[in-house]
Design a protein around this motif. Structure first.
Motif, PDB file in Angstrom:
ATOM      1  N   SER A   1       0.835  -1.204   0.000  1.00 44.06           N
ATOM      2  CA  SER A   1       0.000   0.000   0.000  1.00 44.06           C
ATOM      3  C   SER A   1       0.870   1.254   0.000  1.00 44.06           C
ATOM      4  CB  SER A   1      -0.919   0.028   1.220  1.00 44.06           C
ATOM      5  OG  SER A   1      -0.167   0.256   2.400  1.00 44.06           O
ATOM      6  N   GLU A   2       0.275   2.357  -0.438  1.00 45.32           N
ATOM      7  CA  GLU A   2       0.983   3.642  -0.409  1.00 45.32           C
ATOM      8  C   GLU A   2       1.277   4.054   1.033  1.00 45.32           C
ATOM      9  OE1 GLU A   2       2.293   5.545  -2.895  1.00 45.32           O
ATOM     10  OE2 GLU A   2       1.765   3.827  -4.147  1.00 45.32           O
ATOM     11  N   GLU A   3       0.369   3.742   1.947  1.00 45.06           N
ATOM     12  CA  GLU A   3       0.578   4.058   3.363  1.00 45.06           C
ATOM     13  C   GLU A   3       1.820   3.336   3.891  1.00 45.06           C
ATOM     14  OE1 GLU A   3      -1.653   3.489   7.669  1.00 45.06           O
ATOM     15  OE2 GLU A   3      -2.786   3.176   5.827  1.00 45.06           O
ATOM     16  N   ALA A   4       1.954   2.068   3.565  1.00 47.50           N
ATOM     17  CA  ALA A   4       3.129   1.303   4.000  1.00 47.50           C
ATOM     18  C   ALA A   4       4.400   1.824   3.333  1.00 47.50           C
ATOM     19  CB  ALA A   4       2.933  -0.184   3.704  1.00 47.50           C
ATOM     20  N   LEU A   5       4.287   2.275   2.068  1.00 46.45           N
ATOM     21  CA  LEU A   5       5.450   2.841   1.377  1.00 46.45           C
ATOM     22  C   LEU A   5       5.899   4.128   2.055  1.00 46.45           C
ATOM     23  CD1 LEU A   5       7.459   2.659  -0.971  1.00 46.45           C
ATOM     24  CD2 LEU A   5       5.804   3.947  -2.346  1.00 46.45           C
ATOM     25  N   ASN A   6       4.954   4.975   2.424  1.00 44.54           N
ATOM     26  CA  ASN A   6       5.309   6.212   3.129  1.00 44.54           C
ATOM     27  C   ASN A   6       5.949   5.912   4.482  1.00 44.54           C
ATOM     28  OD1 ASN A   6       4.432   7.874   1.051  1.00 44.54           O
ATOM     29  ND2 ASN A   6       2.341   7.912   1.827  1.00 44.54           N
ATOM     30  N   GLU A   7       5.473   4.870   5.156  1.00 46.88           N
ATOM     31  CA  GLU A   7       6.080   4.448   6.424  1.00 46.88           C
ATOM     32  C   GLU A   7       7.531   4.009   6.203  1.00 46.88           C
ATOM     33  OE1 GLU A   7       5.744   0.680   9.394  1.00 46.88           O
ATOM     34  OE2 GLU A   7       3.844   1.569   8.764  1.00 46.88           O
ATOM     35  N   MET A   8       7.770   3.274   5.112  1.00 46.93           N
ATOM     36  CA  MET A   8       9.146   2.851   4.803  1.00 46.93           C
ATOM     37  C   MET A   8      10.027   4.074   4.553  1.00 46.93           C
ATOM     38  SD  MET A   8       9.375  -0.390   5.145  1.00 46.93           S
ATOM     39  CE  MET A   8      11.043  -0.473   4.543  1.00 46.93           C
ATOM     40  N   ASN A   9       9.516   5.070   3.852  1.00 47.87           N
ATOM     41  CA  ASN A   9      10.285   6.287   3.593  1.00 47.87           C
ATOM     42  C   ASN A   9      10.612   6.999   4.904  1.00 47.87           C
ATOM     43  OD1 ASN A   9      11.552   8.319   2.001  1.00 47.87           O
ATOM     44  ND2 ASN A   9       9.732   9.576   2.250  1.00 47.87           N
ATOM     45  N   GLN A  10       9.662   7.032   5.829  1.00 47.12           N
ATOM     46  CA  GLN A  10       9.921   7.643   7.133  1.00 47.12           C
ATOM     47  C   GLN A  10      11.006   6.883   7.891  1.00 47.12           C
ATOM     48  OE1 GLN A  10       6.057   7.755   8.970  1.00 47.12           O
ATOM     49  NE2 GLN A  10       5.338   9.437   7.682  1.00 47.12           N
ATOM     50  N   ARG A  11      11.007   5.567   7.786  1.00 42.69           N
ATOM     51  CA  ARG A  11      12.048   4.759   8.435  1.00 42.69           C
ATOM     52  C   ARG A  11      13.422   5.062   7.845  1.00 42.69           C
ATOM     53  NH1 ARG A  11       9.458  -1.278   8.954  1.00 42.69           N
ATOM     54  NH2 ARG A  11       7.646  -0.690  10.200  1.00 42.69           N
TER      55      ARG A  11
ATOM     56  N   ALA B   1      14.340   7.868   6.523  1.00 45.49           N
ATOM     57  CA  ALA B   1      14.701   9.198   7.020  1.00 45.49           C
ATOM     58  C   ALA B   1      15.186   9.110   8.464  1.00 45.49           C
ATOM     59  CB  ALA B   1      13.516  10.150   6.906  1.00 45.49           C
ATOM     60  N   GLN B   2      14.512   8.314   9.309  1.00 47.48           N
ATOM     61  CA  GLN B   2      14.923   8.144  10.697  1.00 47.48           C
ATOM     62  C   GLN B   2      16.314   7.525  10.799  1.00 47.48           C
ATOM     63  OE1 GLN B   2      11.728   5.851  12.356  1.00 47.48           O
ATOM     64  NE2 GLN B   2      10.459   7.649  12.744  1.00 47.48           N
ATOM     65  N   ALA B   3      16.671   6.708   9.812  1.00 44.31           N
ATOM     66  CA  ALA B   3      17.997   6.083   9.797  1.00 44.31           C
ATOM     67  C   ALA B   3      19.057   7.032   9.232  1.00 44.31           C
ATOM     68  CB  ALA B   3      17.965   4.799   8.964  1.00 44.31           C
ATOM     69  N   GLY B   4      18.626   8.223   8.820  1.00 45.99           N
ATOM     70  CA  GLY B   4      19.559   9.198   8.272  1.00 45.99           C
ATOM     71  C   GLY B   4      19.929   8.934   6.822  1.00 45.99           C
ATOM     72  N   LEU B   5      19.110   8.169   6.114  1.00 41.22           N
ATOM     73  CA  LEU B   5      19.386   7.854   4.711  1.00 41.22           C
ATOM     74  C   LEU B   5      18.551   8.743   3.806  1.00 41.22           C
ATOM     75  CD1 LEU B   5      19.355   3.963   4.941  1.00 41.22           C
ATOM     76  CD2 LEU B   5      21.356   5.447   4.760  1.00 41.22           C
ATOM     77  N   LEU B   6      19.195   9.387   2.859  1.00 38.39           N
ATOM     78  CA  LEU B   6      18.506  10.208   1.870  1.00 38.39           C
ATOM     79  C   LEU B   6      17.838   9.271   0.869  1.00 38.39           C
ATOM     80  CD1 LEU B   6      17.889  12.935   0.523  1.00 38.39           C
ATOM     81  CD2 LEU B   6      20.035  12.668  -0.725  1.00 38.39           C
ATOM     82  N   ALA B   7      16.533   9.439   0.658  1.00 38.46           N
ATOM     83  CA  ALA B   7      15.796   8.602  -0.282  1.00 38.46           C
ATOM     84  C   ALA B   7      15.306   9.447  -1.447  1.00 38.46           C
ATOM     85  CB  ALA B   7      14.614   7.939   0.417  1.00 38.46           C
TER      86      ALA B   7
ATOM     87  N   SER C   1       5.217   0.999 -10.541  1.00 41.35           N
ATOM     88  CA  SER C   1       5.094   1.138  -9.090  1.00 41.35           C
ATOM     89  C   SER C   1       5.696   2.456  -8.627  1.00 41.35           C
ATOM     90  CB  SER C   1       5.788  -0.024  -8.380  1.00 41.35           C
ATOM     91  OG  SER C   1       7.178   0.002  -8.620  1.00 41.35           O
ATOM     92  N   ASN C   2       5.362   2.822  -7.404  1.00 38.12           N
ATOM     93  CA  ASN C   2       5.990   3.959  -6.742  1.00 38.12           C
ATOM     94  C   ASN C   2       7.120   3.426  -5.880  1.00 38.12           C
ATOM     95  OD1 ASN C   2       4.154   5.761  -7.886  1.00 38.12           O
ATOM     96  ND2 ASN C   2       2.700   5.461  -6.223  1.00 38.12           N
ATOM     97  N   LYS C   3       8.225   4.199  -5.795  1.00 41.61           N
ATOM     98  CA  LYS C   3       9.417   3.700  -5.117  1.00 41.61           C
ATOM     99  C   LYS C   3      10.143   4.804  -4.379  1.00 41.61           C
ATOM    100  CE  LYS C   3      10.358   0.486  -8.876  1.00 41.61           C
ATOM    101  NZ  LYS C   3      11.383  -0.380  -9.374  1.00 41.61           N
ATOM    102  N   TYR C   4      10.953   4.378  -3.433  1.00 41.89           N
ATOM    103  CA  TYR C   4      11.977   5.215  -2.824  1.00 41.89           C
ATOM    104  C   TYR C   4      13.279   4.436  -2.928  1.00 41.89           C
ATOM    105  CZ  TYR C   4       8.423   8.240  -0.835  1.00 41.89           C
ATOM    106  OH  TYR C   4       7.386   9.113  -0.675  1.00 41.89           O
ATOM    107  N   TRP C   5      14.337   5.110  -3.355  1.00 38.70           N
ATOM    108  CA  TRP C   5      15.656   4.502  -3.483  1.00 38.70           C
ATOM    109  C   TRP C   5      16.624   5.164  -2.517  1.00 38.70           C
ATOM    110  CZ3 TRP C   5      16.939   0.358  -6.394  1.00 38.70           C
ATOM    111  CH2 TRP C   5      16.052  -0.022  -7.407  1.00 38.70           C
TER     112      TRP C   5
END
Length: 116
Positions: free
Chosen positions: A67-77, A79-85, A98-102
Motif C-alpha cells: 500500500s501507499e501508506e506502507a510505502l510512506n512508512e518505509m520512507n519515514q524509516r 529518514a529516521q535512519a539518516g538515509l537520503l531517499a 510502481s511507486n518507489k523510494y531509493w
C-alpha cells in the motif's frame, strides 16, 4: 504485508532460470528475454534476475509493500535512519509500474522500497 526483494544481475539468464527454478521448485512468475522474477510465498520473497549488461552480482535489495501508506512508512524509516531517499513515482521497471523510494546503505548497496 511486506515482501523481501533481491535482484541479481547475471551473465546467462537461461542457465540461471534453470538453477533458480530448481532451487525454488517453481518456474518464474515473470519471464522475459532479459528478466525473470519469482514471487515466492515460502519464503515470502520477490527474487529477480536480469541480463541487461550490468556487472554480474547483487544489483539491489529492497522491501516490497502492498500500500501507499506502507510505502510512506518505509520512507519515514529511511529518514529516521539518516538515509537520503529519492522518490520515483509511477516508475516503469521490471515489466511493472510502481511507486518507489531509493537509497544507498553505508556499504554502498542500493535499497528499494516499492509498492507492488
Amino acid at each position: 504485508m511486506k515482501r523481501f526483494h533481491i535482484h541479481i544481475a547475471v551473465d546467462n539468464l537461461q542457465e540461471n532460470i534453470r538453477v533458480y527454478s530448481a532451487l525454488f521448485g517453481i518456474a518464474p512468475s515473470v519471464s522475459k528475454q532479459d528478466y525473470a522474477k519469482w514471487m515466492l510465498d515460502d519464503p515470502l520473497l520477490n527474487f529477480a534476475i536480469s541480463a541487461r549488461g550490468a556487472k554480474p552480482g547483487l544489483d539491489h535489495v529492497g522491501i516490497q509493500v502492498d500500500s501507499e501508506e506502507a510505502l510512506n512508512e518505509m520512507n519515514q524509516r529511511l529518514a529516521q535512519a539518516g538515509l537520503l531517499a529519492v522518490a520515483q513515482q509511477n516508475a516503469q521497471c521490471c515489466y511493472a509500474s510502481s511507486n518507489k523510494y531509493w537509497t544507498v546503505d553505508p556499504q554502498g548497496i542500493a535499497w528499494e522500497a516499492s509498492t507492488r
